[in-house]
Motif scaffolding. Sequence first.
Motif: not given
Ligand code: FDA
Length: 302
Positions: A25, A123-124, A153, A179, A181-184, A196, A221-222, A252, A294
């Motif tokens: 990663y 970034d947020m 987010q 951008r 995204c869902k939010g981490i 979800y 998003t993924h 990812v 993961h």
């Molecule tokens: P979800 O978490 O449901 O994942 C969908 C599928 O993707 C999973 O089932 C898995 O298969 C795969 N997957 C996801 N994450 C993985 C990993 N780490 N390793 C392997 N497989 C994985 N958040 C935030 O709060 N502030 C920010 O500024 C950003 N910036 C940002 C930039 C970019 C380019 C991305 C893609 C994401 C962010 N994020 C972020 C993170 C975002 O908020 C979120 O937490 C992650 O993208 C995971 O959410 P998904 O939408 O991928 O769905």
Amino acid sequence: MLNKLIANMLPYMPKKLVWVFSKRYIAGESMEEGLLASKLLNEKGIEVTVDILGEFITRLDEAEKNRDEYLEVIERFTSENVKGNFSIKPTMFGLLLDKEVCYNLLREVVQFAAQKDSFIRIDMEDSQCVDIELDIFRRLRKEFPKHVGLVLQAYLRRTESDLVALNDLNNANYPISFRLCKGIYVEPENIAFKEYEEVRKHFLKDLKYMFENKMYVGIATHDKYLVEESMKMIGEMNIPKNMYEFQMLYGVTPELRQLIVDNGHKMRVYVPFGEKWFNYSTRRLKENPKMAQHIIKALFIR
Ligand code: FDA
């Protein structure tokens, strides 16, 4: 349960072991490694957004060092014609220590990026940062409308009203660039949607609002469901290619990424690198124990 246990143990594990599952990663520790990873992605027709690892600093002198590092990286990447832009976490510029210092350092970096005709994405971070980041973004956007964008987010309850409020910055000459995204971060229920499906629903609602109001969106998003629904929306609303892109994190779901590229959509990959990878990896994994799944996969599936 197992995920949580692994995530909590991470900071105490040997660095070398953590690297085994973090390396997928993170592009590497050095600028050279970040550069190489970015060029390889460019060769596949994928643009990048480059992030120097580091966040939530505790001393302001670190902020100046981080500014210098960004200036150096922008100089190097633009002179090597890397196709991409740069992402910054404002807490690495002291957002939570001194807002004005953070604003001034960020402004210097955005100004330098503008001189190079490049772009900075803010970034947020967690919910305590949102008001300050919105304010800093507003100020920078007024001065550098083409060269700075923000992350929103979908899981935050406030995001829909933030979006409506930010619409006053939008204009046809320089569409505002988000951008989405869902939010981490782990947030309490009164601040963020927890279910979800609820987060997915709000992601699509925010995306629709952005498209209806002719804003530029990085769809980050993924989640295959969200990718497919976004593509459907793009088709139904006839969104031109210059008004959106997909974004994914380095390492990812490369298969889904390739599928999107093969379908003719623009893709950008977030490429993090830097010496602070250990803290970043362990902190992130602790915050989001689900990611331990993961890690387990990365350890055993080669
Ligand atoms: P979800 O978490 O449901 O994942 C969908 C599928 O993707 C999973 O089932 C898995 O298969 C795969 N997957 C996801 N994450 C993985 C990993 N780490 N390793 C392997 N497989 C994985 N958040 C935030 O709060 N502030 C920010 O500024 C950003 N910036 C940002 C930039 C970019 C380019 C991305 C893609 C994401 C962010 N994020 C972020 C993170 C975002 O908020 C979120 O937490 C992650 O993208 C995971 O959410 P998904 O939408 O991928 O769905």
